[in-house]
Design a protein around this motif. Structure first.
Motif, PDB file in Angstrom:
ATOM      1  N   SER A  25      -0.660  -6.506  -0.946  1.00  0.00           N
ATOM      2  CA  SER A  25      -0.362  -5.148  -1.384  1.00  0.00           C
ATOM      3  C   SER A  25      -1.378  -4.214  -0.751  1.00  0.00           C
ATOM      4  CB  SER A  25      -0.402  -5.050  -2.912  1.00  0.00           C
ATOM      5  OG  SER A  25      -1.675  -5.407  -3.397  1.00  0.00           O
ATOM      6  N   GLY A  26      -0.957  -2.992  -0.554  1.00  0.00           N
ATOM      7  CA  GLY A  26      -1.825  -2.039   0.126  1.00  0.00           C
ATOM      8  C   GLY A  26      -1.337  -1.819   1.549  1.00  0.00           C
ATOM      9  N   ARG A  27      -2.159  -1.195   2.330  1.00  0.00           N
ATOM     10  CA  ARG A  27      -1.765  -0.788   3.679  1.00  0.00           C
ATOM     11  C   ARG A  27      -1.900  -1.933   4.683  1.00  0.00           C
ATOM     12  NH1 ARG A  27      -4.441   4.334   6.900  1.00  0.00           N
ATOM     13  NH2 ARG A  27      -3.248   4.145   8.809  1.00  0.00           N
ATOM     14  N   THR A  28      -0.804  -2.280   5.331  1.00  0.00           N
ATOM     15  CA  THR A  28      -0.830  -3.279   6.404  1.00  0.00           C
ATOM     16  C   THR A  28      -0.010  -2.761   7.571  1.00  0.00           C
ATOM     17  OG1 THR A  28       1.070  -4.439   5.476  1.00  0.00           O
ATOM     18  CG2 THR A  28      -1.098  -5.246   4.849  1.00  0.00           C
ATOM     19  N   GLY A  29      -0.408  -3.120   8.781  1.00  0.00           N
ATOM     20  CA  GLY A  29       0.286  -2.693   9.971  1.00  0.00           C
ATOM     21  C   GLY A  29       0.952  -3.861  10.674  1.00  0.00           C
ATOM     22  N   SER A  30       1.896  -3.549  11.554  1.00  0.00           N
ATOM     23  CA  SER A  30       2.683  -4.596  12.195  1.00  0.00           C
ATOM     24  C   SER A  30       1.838  -5.523  13.059  1.00  0.00           C
ATOM     25  CB  SER A  30       3.805  -3.983  13.036  1.00  0.00           C
ATOM     26  OG  SER A  30       3.259  -3.178  14.068  1.00  0.00           O
ATOM     27  N   THR A  31       0.727  -5.020  13.579  1.00  0.00           N
ATOM     28  CA  THR A  31      -0.113  -5.867  14.424  1.00  0.00           C
ATOM     29  C   THR A  31      -1.293  -6.462  13.661  1.00  0.00           C
ATOM     30  OG1 THR A  31      -1.435  -3.967  15.129  1.00  0.00           O
ATOM     31  CG2 THR A  31       0.481  -4.539  16.479  1.00  0.00           C
ATOM     32  N   ASP A  32      -1.345  -6.217  12.374  1.00  0.00           N
ATOM     33  CA  ASP A  32      -2.441  -6.782  11.580  1.00  0.00           C
ATOM     34  C   ASP A  32      -2.206  -8.279  11.392  1.00  0.00           C
ATOM     35  OD1 ASP A  32      -2.810  -3.946   9.306  1.00  0.00           O
ATOM     36  OD2 ASP A  32      -3.528  -4.287  11.347  1.00  0.00           O
TER      37      ASP A  32
END
Length: 129
Positions: A25-32
């Motif tokens: 949960s929280g902010r994640t990006g596609s390249t993370d």
């Protein structure tokens, strides 16, 4: 901020299977990158597997190749670790870790725990012989 919660650990006999889940949960990006590490008593933390949320770049530790599979469900913000043909030496606390794609821009370091900024509390996996 990213919060990670693992589930699915337990006790299984050698040769059996388990599937671990890591809810992010929280902010994640596609390249993370999202990774699994494990630590057995008296041993150093060991890299297990990693993938990116966009599905690119999947890597496995040598000791689990061919037996474990990492996958993700973007709609559920969940990463899974399917563990088959389990061995007693797989016994450990398994932890989910999240990193920032920008920290891995050179495509290296995925096996290094220190590069991941967010960690779950872990789930115990015990494999009996």
């Amino acid at each position: 901020q990213v919060q990670l919660v693992e589930s699915g650990g337990g006790l299984v006999q050698a040769g059996g299977s388990l599937r671990l889940s890591c809810l992010a949960s929280g902010r994640t990006g596609s390249t993370d990158p999202m990774a699994w590490f494990r630590q057995a008593p008296g041993k150093e933390r060991e890299f297990v597997a990693v993938l990116m949320w966009n599905g690119n770049r999947i890597y496995y530790g040598d000791s689990v190749k061919g037996r474990f599979t990492i996958s993700r469900d973007n709609a559920k913000n969940t990463v899974y670790l399917q563990m088959n043909s389990l061995k007693p030496e797989d016994t450990a606390v398994y932890s989910c870790a999240a990193g920032s794609g920008s920290d891995f821009a050179d495509g290296r370091g995925y096996t290094s725990a220190y590069k991941y900024g967010y960690w779950g509390r872990g789930t115990q996996v015990t494999v009996s012989s």
